[in-house]
Design an enzyme around this catalytic site. Structure first.
Site, PDB file in Angstrom:
ATOM      1  N   ASN A   1       2.038  -3.209  -2.252  1.00 36.93           N
ATOM      2  CA  ASN A   1       2.670  -1.652  -2.360  1.00 36.93           C
ATOM      3  C   ASN A   1       1.793  -0.409  -2.240  1.00 36.93           C
ATOM      4  O   ASN A   1       2.347   0.833  -2.137  1.00 36.93           O
ATOM      5  CB  ASN A   1       3.437  -1.930  -3.890  1.00 36.93           C
ATOM      6  CG  ASN A   1       4.075  -0.583  -4.338  1.00 36.93           C
ATOM      7  OD1 ASN A   1       5.000  -0.224  -3.957  1.00 36.93           O
ATOM      8  ND2 ASN A   1       3.280   0.169  -5.137  1.00 36.93           N
ATOM      9  N   TYR A  44      -0.130   8.119   8.883  1.00 36.15           N
ATOM     10  CA  TYR A  44       0.576   7.536   7.939  1.00 36.15           C
ATOM     11  C   TYR A  44       1.490   6.635   8.479  1.00 36.15           C
ATOM     12  O   TYR A  44       1.803   5.396   8.547  1.00 36.15           O
ATOM     13  CB  TYR A  44       1.175   8.495   7.012  1.00 36.15           C
ATOM     14  CG  TYR A  44       2.324   8.110   6.161  1.00 36.15           C
ATOM     15  CD1 TYR A  44       1.669   7.241   4.702  1.00 36.15           C
ATOM     16  CD2 TYR A  44       3.683   7.759   6.275  1.00 36.15           C
ATOM     17  CE1 TYR A  44       2.760   6.646   3.922  1.00 36.15           C
ATOM     18  CE2 TYR A  44       4.506   7.125   5.221  1.00 36.15           C
ATOM     19  CZ  TYR A  44       3.996   6.569   4.193  1.00 36.15           C
ATOM     20  OH  TYR A  44       4.878   5.895   3.380  1.00 36.15           O
ATOM     21  N   LYS A  83       2.024   2.408   8.877  1.00 33.20           N
ATOM     22  CA  LYS A  83       3.154   1.890   8.271  1.00 33.20           C
ATOM     23  C   LYS A  83       3.798   0.899   9.526  1.00 33.20           C
ATOM     24  O   LYS A  83       4.448  -0.239   9.243  1.00 33.20           O
ATOM     25  CB  LYS A  83       4.118   2.756   7.905  1.00 33.20           C
ATOM     26  CG  LYS A  83       4.053   3.504   6.502  1.00 33.20           C
ATOM     27  CD  LYS A  83       3.485   2.622   5.341  1.00 33.20           C
ATOM     28  CE  LYS A  83       3.264   3.078   4.254  1.00 33.20           C
ATOM     29  NZ  LYS A  83       3.059   2.121   2.951  1.00 33.20           N
ATOM     30  N   ILE A 133      12.077   8.618  -1.519  1.00 35.56           N
ATOM     31  CA  ILE A 133      11.939   7.959  -3.127  1.00 35.56           C
ATOM     32  C   ILE A 133      11.330   8.957  -3.765  1.00 35.56           C
ATOM     33  O   ILE A 133      10.277   9.385  -3.570  1.00 35.56           O
ATOM     34  CB  ILE A 133      11.216   6.409  -3.115  1.00 35.56           C
ATOM     35  CG1 ILE A 133      11.890   5.646  -1.917  1.00 35.56           C
ATOM     36  CG2 ILE A 133      11.805   5.887  -4.554  1.00 35.56           C
ATOM     37  CD1 ILE A 133      13.428   5.176  -1.684  1.00 35.56           C
TER      38      ILE A 133
HETATM   39  N1  LIG Z   1       7.807   7.789  -1.888  1.00 37.92           N
HETATM   40  C1  LIG Z   1       8.343   7.579  -0.758  1.00 37.92           C
HETATM   41  O1  LIG Z   1       9.396   8.321  -0.092  1.00 37.92           O
HETATM   42  C2  LIG Z   1       8.103   6.470   0.075  1.00 37.92           C
HETATM   43  C3  LIG Z   1       8.692   6.268   1.189  1.00 37.92           C
HETATM   44  C4  LIG Z   1       8.313   4.966   1.991  1.00 37.92           C
HETATM   45  C5  LIG Z   1       7.243   4.399   1.727  1.00 37.92           C
HETATM   46  N2  LIG Z   1       6.656   4.619   0.570  1.00 37.92           N
HETATM   47  C6  LIG Z   1       5.485   3.684   0.287  1.00 37.92           C
HETATM   48  O2  LIG Z   1       5.703   3.099  -0.923  1.00 37.92           O
HETATM   49  C7  LIG Z   1       4.661   2.705  -1.641  1.00 37.92           C
HETATM   50  C8  LIG Z   1       4.538   3.101  -3.098  1.00 37.92           C
HETATM   51  O3  LIG Z   1       4.410   4.540  -2.979  1.00 37.92           O
HETATM   52  P1  LIG Z   1       5.041   5.549  -4.125  1.00 37.92           P
HETATM   53  O4  LIG Z   1       5.920   6.485  -3.639  1.00 37.92           O
HETATM   54  O5  LIG Z   1       5.396   4.761  -5.354  1.00 37.92           O
HETATM   55  O6  LIG Z   1       3.899   6.462  -4.541  1.00 37.92           O
HETATM   56  P2  LIG Z   1       2.680   6.793  -5.742  1.00 37.92           P
HETATM   57  O7  LIG Z   1       1.828   7.717  -5.377  1.00 37.92           O
HETATM   58  O8  LIG Z   1       3.777   6.762  -7.011  1.00 37.92           O
HETATM   59  O9  LIG Z   1       2.108   5.137  -6.047  1.00 37.92           O
HETATM   60  C9  LIG Z   1       1.241   4.818  -5.155  1.00 37.92           C
HETATM   61  C10 LIG Z   1       0.057   4.129  -5.714  1.00 37.92           C
HETATM   62  O10 LIG Z   1      -0.751   3.472  -4.806  1.00 37.92           O
HETATM   63  C11 LIG Z   1      -2.176   3.629  -5.496  1.00 37.92           C
HETATM   64  N3  LIG Z   1      -3.252   3.491  -4.782  1.00 37.92           N
HETATM   65  C12 LIG Z   1      -3.737   4.596  -3.816  1.00 37.92           C
HETATM   66  N4  LIG Z   1      -5.089   4.127  -3.325  1.00 37.92           N
HETATM   67  C13 LIG Z   1      -5.196   3.003  -3.579  1.00 37.92           C
HETATM   68  C14 LIG Z   1      -6.470   2.123  -3.479  1.00 37.92           C
HETATM   69  N5  LIG Z   1      -7.173   2.305  -2.532  1.00 37.92           N
HETATM   70  N6  LIG Z   1      -6.055   0.539  -4.170  1.00 37.92           N
HETATM   71  C15 LIG Z   1      -5.252   0.581  -5.114  1.00 37.92           C
HETATM   72  N7  LIG Z   1      -4.406   1.392  -5.239  1.00 37.92           N
HETATM   73  C16 LIG Z   1      -4.367   2.464  -4.625  1.00 37.92           C
HETATM   74  C17 LIG Z   1      -2.014   5.068  -6.375  1.00 37.92           C
HETATM   75  O11 LIG Z   1      -3.135   5.140  -7.287  1.00 37.92           O
HETATM   76  C18 LIG Z   1      -0.737   4.973  -6.650  1.00 37.92           C
HETATM   77  O12 LIG Z   1      -0.565   4.371  -8.319  1.00 37.92           O
HETATM   78  C19 LIG Z   1       3.513   3.204  -0.661  1.00 37.92           C
HETATM   79  O13 LIG Z   1       2.895   2.128   0.029  1.00 37.92           O
HETATM   80  C20 LIG Z   1       4.222   4.335   0.222  1.00 37.92           C
HETATM   81  O14 LIG Z   1       3.382   4.515   1.248  1.00 37.92           O
HETATM   82  C21 LIG Z   1       6.812   5.501  -0.202  1.00 37.92           C
END
Ligand SMILES: NC(=O)c1ccc[n+]([C@@H]2O[C@H](COP(=O)([O-])OP(=O)(O)OC[C@H]3O[C@@H](n4cnc5c(N)ncnc54)[C@H](O)[C@@H]3O)[C@@H](O)[C@H]2O)c1
Length: 242
Positions: free
Chosen positions: A89, A152, A156, A185
């Site tokens: 994740n 990015y 993905k 999200i």
């Molecule tokens: N929020 C959105 O709209 C959205 C949309 C599509 C996909 N995503 C994907 O969902 C996933 C979760 O994202 P989110 O929105 O909860 O973001 P978020 O920023 O709240 O959480 C991401 C987490 O990843 C951790 N992280 C970053 N680098 C890291 C590393 N090297 N090792 C371990 N942990 C690390 C961060 O510390 C953070 O806690 C991600 O893969 C993101 O790309 C998010």
């Protein structure tokens, strides 16, 4: 939820679990009976009181580092004896267009979003029994070509592709591999877009709202559980119709 959507007796590793969707998944998985190894490179806030009785172990983990994966796997096996679910994740989002993308931006996305998924699947698969499930978090960015986030989006797309390759290799072992593709999200990750852009995008979402971390956690729960036991190699979009 069906009765099959229990994670009782299962051990789940969830990366990037200190924030956003990862935190929501850790909480929901534990509430549904899983023993959760929640990992992140950032510090964890103290657990909310309503989850005190749940099994969530938090670990410092850099998903782009091979040795760090070895430690997480060893921890899960030493403490819980098995690994049934892996949720890749963790992610970063530092949007730049192709012309502005420098090597540092490219490498950072490659390492955290793409290399991590390879390292995680490879480190865990040997310890996962038949019936296990791997969930790779991709994005709607991997379903098309939206401008402005080249590294990015590329990372993905790679996650989407790796999921297909791993699903076909791991099916004979009874391990399922699926990718999840969230739309917009409501987590700290999207702050970088700025409020105006987020408002503009949410106005175009057919269901009329941003997704919540719990919306995505529920999908991950389904894919982690035996309720989805005939689903592998799938890419599931969760974006309110976007
Ligand atoms: N929020 C959105 O709209 C959205 C949309 C599509 C996909 N995503 C994907 O969902 C996933 C979760 O994202 P989110 O929105 O909860 O973001 P978020 O920023 O709240 O959480 C991401 C987490 O990843 C951790 N992280 C970053 N680098 C890291 C590393 N090297 N090792 C371990 N942990 C690390 C961060 O510390 C953070 O806690 C991600 O893969 C993101 O790309 C998010």
């Amino acid at each position: 939820m069906t009765d099959l959507e229990t994670l009782e007796g299962k051990v789940a590793i969830i990366t990037g679990a200190a924030s956003g969707m990862g935190a929501a998944k850790a909480k929901l998985f534990a509430a549904r009976g899983a023993q959760v190894v929640a990992t992140d490179i950032a510090a964890f806030a103290s657990e909310p009181s309503d989850s005190e009785a749940l099994v969530v172990e938090t670990l410092h983990h850099d998903v782009g580092d091979e040795a760090s994966w070895d430690s997480v796997v060893r921890y899960a096996l030493d403490h819980f004896g098995r690994i049934d679910v892996l949720v890749n994740n963790a992610g970063i989002y530092k949007p730049l267009s192709l012309v502005d993308t420098d090597l540092a931006n490219w490498d950072a996305h490659y390492r955290v979003n793409q290399l991590s998924v390879f390292l995680g699947m490879r480190a865990c698969m040997a310890h996962m029994p038949s019936g296990s499930s791997i969930i790779n978090v991709s994005s709607v960015a991997a379903m098309g070509g939206s401008p402005g986030s080249f590294a990015y989006g590329s990372s993905k797309w790679a996650v989407r592709g790796m999921t297909k390759l791993a699903a076909s290799e791991l099916a004979p072992r009874g391990i399922r591999v699926n990718s999840v593709h969230p739309g917009l999200i409501d987590t700290p990750m999207i702050a970088v877009n700025g409020e105006e852009i987020n408002r503009m995008v949410s106005a175009q979402i057919p269901l009329g709202r941003l997704g919540s971390p719990v919306d995505v956690a529920r999908l991950a729960l389904f894919l982690a559980s035996d309720a989805s036991s005939y689903i592998t190699g799938a890419e599931v979009v969760i974006g309110g119709g976007i």
